[in-house]
Motif scaffolding. Structure first.
Motif, short mmCIF file in Angstrom:
data_model
loop_
_atom_site.label_atom_id
_atom_site.label_comp_id
_atom_site.label_asym_id
_atom_site.label_seq_id
_atom_site.Cartn_x
_atom_site.Cartn_y
_atom_site.Cartn_z
N LEU A 490 46.43 17.61 24.30
CA LEU A 490 46.64 17.33 22.81
C LEU A 490 47.61 16.12 22.52
CD1 LEU A 490 47.56 21.03 22.40
CD2 LEU A 490 45.48 20.13 21.60
N ILE A 491 48.55 15.70 23.50
CA ILE A 491 49.28 14.50 23.39
C ILE A 491 48.93 13.61 24.81
CG2 ILE A 491 50.77 15.59 22.05
CD1 ILE A 491 52.74 15.96 24.53
N GLU A 492 49.52 12.49 24.45
CA GLU A 492 49.06 11.33 25.66
C GLU A 492 50.52 11.14 26.32
OE1 GLU A 492 47.19 7.79 24.30
OE2 GLU A 492 45.48 8.99 23.68
N GLU A 493 50.50 10.68 27.54
CA GLU A 493 51.78 10.72 28.41
C GLU A 493 52.51 9.32 27.61
OE1 GLU A 493 52.49 12.23 31.32
OE2 GLU A 493 54.48 11.59 31.00
N SER A 494 51.94 8.35 27.24
CA SER A 494 52.45 7.31 26.61
C SER A 494 53.23 7.46 25.27
CB SER A 494 51.67 6.10 26.50
OG SER A 494 50.42 6.44 25.45
N GLU A 495 52.95 8.80 24.65
CA GLU A 495 53.32 9.10 23.34
C GLU A 495 54.86 9.55 23.37
OE1 GLU A 495 50.84 11.04 20.20
OE2 GLU A 495 49.82 11.47 21.86
N GLU A 496 55.66 9.03 22.48
CA GLU A 496 57.09 9.14 22.43
C GLU A 496 57.41 10.17 21.27
OE1 GLU A 496 59.59 5.91 22.54
OE2 GLU A 496 58.77 5.43 24.52
N LEU A 497 57.31 11.52 21.39
CA LEU A 497 57.43 12.37 20.30
C LEU A 497 58.89 12.95 20.34
CD1 LEU A 497 54.15 14.19 20.46
CD2 LEU A 497 54.53 12.39 19.11
N SER A 498 59.26 13.46 19.01
CA SER A 498 60.72 13.87 18.78
C SER A 498 60.52 15.31 19.28
CB SER A 498 61.22 13.73 17.46
OG SER A 498 60.12 14.42 16.52
N ASP A 499 61.78 15.91 19.17
CA ASP A 499 61.50 17.45 19.58
C ASP A 499 60.96 18.24 18.28
OD1 ASP A 499 62.96 17.03 22.12
OD2 ASP A 499 64.90 17.75 21.32
N LEU A 502 57.18 17.86 18.95
CA LEU A 502 56.63 18.72 19.90
C LEU A 502 56.47 20.12 19.59
CD1 LEU A 502 58.51 16.97 23.05
CD2 LEU A 502 56.19 17.18 22.46
N LEU A 503 57.57 20.65 18.85
CA LEU A 503 57.48 21.79 18.26
C LEU A 503 56.20 22.30 17.49
CD1 LEU A 503 61.22 22.64 17.53
CD2 LEU A 503 59.89 23.58 19.29
N GLN A 504 55.86 21.26 17.00
CA GLN A 504 54.47 21.43 15.96
C GLN A 504 53.53 21.82 16.68
OE1 GLN A 504 54.85 21.61 12.69
NE2 GLN A 504 57.24 21.31 12.78
N LEU A 505 53.50 21.53 17.92
CA LEU A 505 52.28 21.84 18.80
C LEU A 505 51.81 23.17 18.97
CD1 LEU A 505 52.82 19.35 21.86
CD2 LEU A 505 51.23 19.15 19.87
N VAL A 506 53.14 24.07 18.73
CA VAL A 506 52.78 25.67 18.81
C VAL A 506 51.83 26.10 17.75
CG1 VAL A 506 54.88 25.98 19.76
CG2 VAL A 506 54.76 26.33 17.67
N PHE A 507 51.24 25.16 16.58
CA PHE A 507 50.79 25.78 15.47
C PHE A 507 49.06 25.27 15.94
CE2 PHE A 507 54.80 25.28 13.18
CZ PHE A 507 54.93 26.67 12.87
N ARG A 508 49.21 24.83 16.92
CA ARG A 508 47.57 24.31 17.39
C ARG A 508 46.84 25.43 17.93
NH1 ARG A 508 46.66 18.80 18.63
NH2 ARG A 508 48.01 17.48 17.25
#
Length: 694
Positions: A490-499, A502-508
């Motif tokens: 769902l994300i790439e290693e190079s992506e710098e995401l804020s906390d 990242l929390l928004q991933l739980v809605f996937r």
């Protein structure tokens, strides 16, 4: 009584309401086991259902309710303590009564195995109390579980007037049933009044010629007495009014009845005879008695304090039809505004008069719209309180001690919204109990209160209603969420995401951080549907979490889904509606405010802030008039905490629009949450701001 005259629908509807109130009372009793008023409330509710079951000819339900009455009577008498066993037994019994009630309209058989098991539990408690009261006291139960008397409840006298349909005996009805029920509510002194007695040659033994007035002295309120009359009201004239004269001597009661009646209706009385309640002897010896109509007693009371008879029960279907009619009126108002514009070109003088009328009519339509919206508003506590049982049952089964705190339950929302809110809230509460709240041992080790707490809150903010589900559990592990996101691609290693990102991933869809699947949660099939359900309500959901401190799910919901304020925009030859609450501002940018990014992405600089640019014509693959943002109009939309610029050709208007659900006639269209009919009869789609922001 013929089957046509049996008030089955009224009995079912009222019983369902009673059961909901009783379930809440049982859960309250769980936290306040010494509250005598709650037990009394349960007893009265079950007594009402028992009486109604007899009226609708369901002796099996009446017998079951009678058993529960006996148990509650033992509780009221102090022979059975209000401990955990009793609470579980009563909750199960309420479910069984619900099975009886729900099966009545369709003639469905009740789950007899479950009912038999419930009867066995009820009987065990009653028999244990009969043989040895101490045996039902539970280990560790404090003395406070004993019921305390209600010192604040004082007895009051009421005048109950019962004037039944003369054909009631012919139809199988028995007025003595109600007289007996009233006798169980308190001290009764009954006066029987002879009505229009015919000559002996015309006397029909199957008809009813008398009516009754009763002085009832009880600690119950007037509305509680009226509940007892509930299932007898159909076709009969029944009323309850405070008894102003309360003589202590029985022989003066007759005069007191007369004085009370005379005061209410200025009528005249003839001879009456009285007998104490509890006897089967009701006499009437004098003919020609001029009676006062019970309805007049009620009207006299209304004129006194203006509180009686001020509300009626209306079916939700009728309210929906009324809402639709008002929706059509709003559409017609739009059509009138358009006709005014056409009239301006043809006859300015006539157009002036028409505009004045339209403006006045617009105020009336707005008032009408506000009134019907107020009628449709219900307190969110109607949804919140149903979740108490869920938390209690899970707490008992899992051995986790969990409290549910409700704040702002009086906040109001449209009934359509509250009806669709239960599912998402149920899922969030289950997640909080199963994954958020730690076990008691884990909480002790973390220096926390062994009992976890979940808060359900509702409050107003900026034209919306905010609903929060917060727990004081262990919070969410952001690094674990990131790893799961990487594992699933769902994300790439190079992506710098804020906390927060990242929390928004739980809605996937399908996303879960737990390796353990329970019968409550863990399959990752819920949070995406929660988000979808909330967005279908034109709302948003956000998540906040702090390790060791807990998690908060915050939902922003519109007050109503029937009519919203919309901004009407044009792209090419098509018009669309943007919910006005999502629009922050509208701007026309300069050419150098637009910045090109990778993958054809674009940003707009607004007062030093860079916002993503969304070209609506590209999003929907339709033609547009302007391809250069500097020539078009940009709407700054806000969704949760993010902003986007939506590019359209023109802003056409801003007005209330009636939402028509696409699901009723079409498949769901991506990017659209509904449609509305415009003043010219054309259909415009309502844009899904959440889909645009995605």
């Amino acid at each position: 009584m013929t089957t046509d005259n049996i008030p089955v629908a009224e009995f079912v509807e009222e019983s369902i309401e009673l059961l909901q109130q009783m379930e809440e009372a049982i859960l309250e009793l769980d936290s306040r086991p010494g509250d005598r008023a709650l037990v009394d409330q349960l007893f009265r509710g079950m007594h009402t259902i028992k009486g109604g079951a007899a009226v609708v000819m369901r002796p099996d339900l009446a017998d079951y309710a009678h058993r529960l009455e006996s148990l509650l009577d033992q509780v009221r008498g102090g022979q059975v303590s209000a401990g955990k066993t009793l609470i579980s037994t009563l909750l199960e019994a309420i479910d069984c009564v619900g099975l009886f009630i729900s099966g009545i309209p369709g003639g469905l058989a009740v789950d007899q195995t479950r009912v038999d098991a419930s009867i066995q539990n009820v009987s065990a408690l009653v028999e244990s109390a009969t043989h040895s009261p101490l045996e039902v006291q539970e280990a560790g139960e404090s003395v406070s579980s004993a019921l305390t008397p209600i010192a604040s409840k004082k007895s009051q006298a009421y005048l109950v007037t019962l004037k039944f349909n003369p054909q009631m005996p012919e139809q199988g009805g028995d007025p003595l049933l109600l007289l007996k029920e009233l006798a169980e509510l308190g001290d009764c002194i009954t006066v029987v009044h002879p009505g229009k007695l015919p000559d002996i040659a015309e006397f029909d033994a199957s008809r009813l010629y008398v009516w009754w007035s009763i002085k009832l002295t009880t600690s119950l309120s007037q509305s509680q007495i009226e509940q007892t009359l509930l299932f007898f009201r159909e076709g009969n004239e029944l009323s309850v009014a405070p008894f102003d004269f309360t003589p202590k001597e029985t022989d003066t009661v007759e005069r007191a009845h007369q004085a009370q009646i005379a005061q209410a209706a200025a009528g005249t009385e003839d001879d009456v005879r009285s007998t104490p309640s509890g006897t089967s002897e009701l006499t009437a010896s004098v003919t020609g008695f001029k009676t006062m109509e019970p309805a007049r007693i009620a009207s006299g009371r209304e004129s006194g304090d203006g509180t009686v008879g001020k509300s009626i029960r209306v079916s939700i279907d009728r309210l929906e039809r009324l809402q639709n009619l008002i929706g059509e009126t709003v559409i017609n108002q739009s059509r009138l505004i358009q006709l005014c514009e056409e009239a301006e070109r043809l006859d300015p003088t006539f157009a002036g008069a028409l505009n004045e009328f339209v403006e006045e009519n617009s105020r009336s339509v707005r008032d009408l719209q506000d009134e019907i919206q107020a009628v449709r508003m219900v307190q969110v506590d109607t949804v919140f309180s149903r979740l108490r049982r869920v938390v209690r049952d899970y707490s008992v089964e899992s051995n986790k001690e969990i409290r549910l705190r409700i704040e702002g339950g009086e906040t109001e929302l449209d009934k359509t919204v509250t009806d669709q809110l239960h599912g998402p809230l149920l899922h969030l509460i289950r997640n909080a109990m199963d994954h958020g709240i730690e076990s008691s041992e884990e909480r002790r080790q973390a220096a926390k209160d062994p009992a976890g707490t979940i808060w359900l809150r509702a409050f107003h903010r900026g034209g919306h209603v905010m609903v929060e589900v917060q727990d004081d559990g262990k919070g969410m592990d952001v690094q674990r969420i990131r790893q799961k996101g990487l594992d699933r691609g769902l994300i790439e290693e190079s992506e710098e995401l804020s906390d927060q990102q990242l929390l928004q991933l739980v809605f996937r869809p399908g996303f879960t951080t737990t390796d353990e699947v329970t019968d409550v949660s863990g399959r990752g099939v819920g949070m995406d549907s929660v988000k979808r359900d909330i967005e279908a309500l034109l709302g948003t959901i956000d998540i906040l979490s702090e390790p060791g401190r807990g998690t908060t799910l915050r939902m922003r919901l519109p007050l109503t889904l029937a009519i919203i304020d919309g901004m009407i925009v044009r792209v090419g030859s098509l018009t669309f509606i943007v919910p006005l609450l999502a629009v922050v501002e509208a701007i026309r940018p300069k050419a150098d405010d637009i910045r090109k990014m990778k993958r054809d992405n674009e940003l707009v600089e607004i007062r030093g802030e860079f916002l993503p640019l969304v070209r609506l014509h590209r999003k929907l693959n339709i033609d547009c008039e302007f391809s250069d943002p500097a020539d078009a109009v940009l709407l700054v939309l806000q969704h949760v905490d993010s902003k986007q610029c939506l590019m359209v050709d023109e802003i056409v208007d801003q007005r209330p629009v009636v939402i028509k659900n696409l699901d009723d006639n079409f498949v769901q269209v991506p990017g659209m949450t509904g449609a509305s009919i415009m003043g010219d009869g054309k259909v415009s789609f309502i844009l899904d701001v959440a889909a645009i922001a995605a």
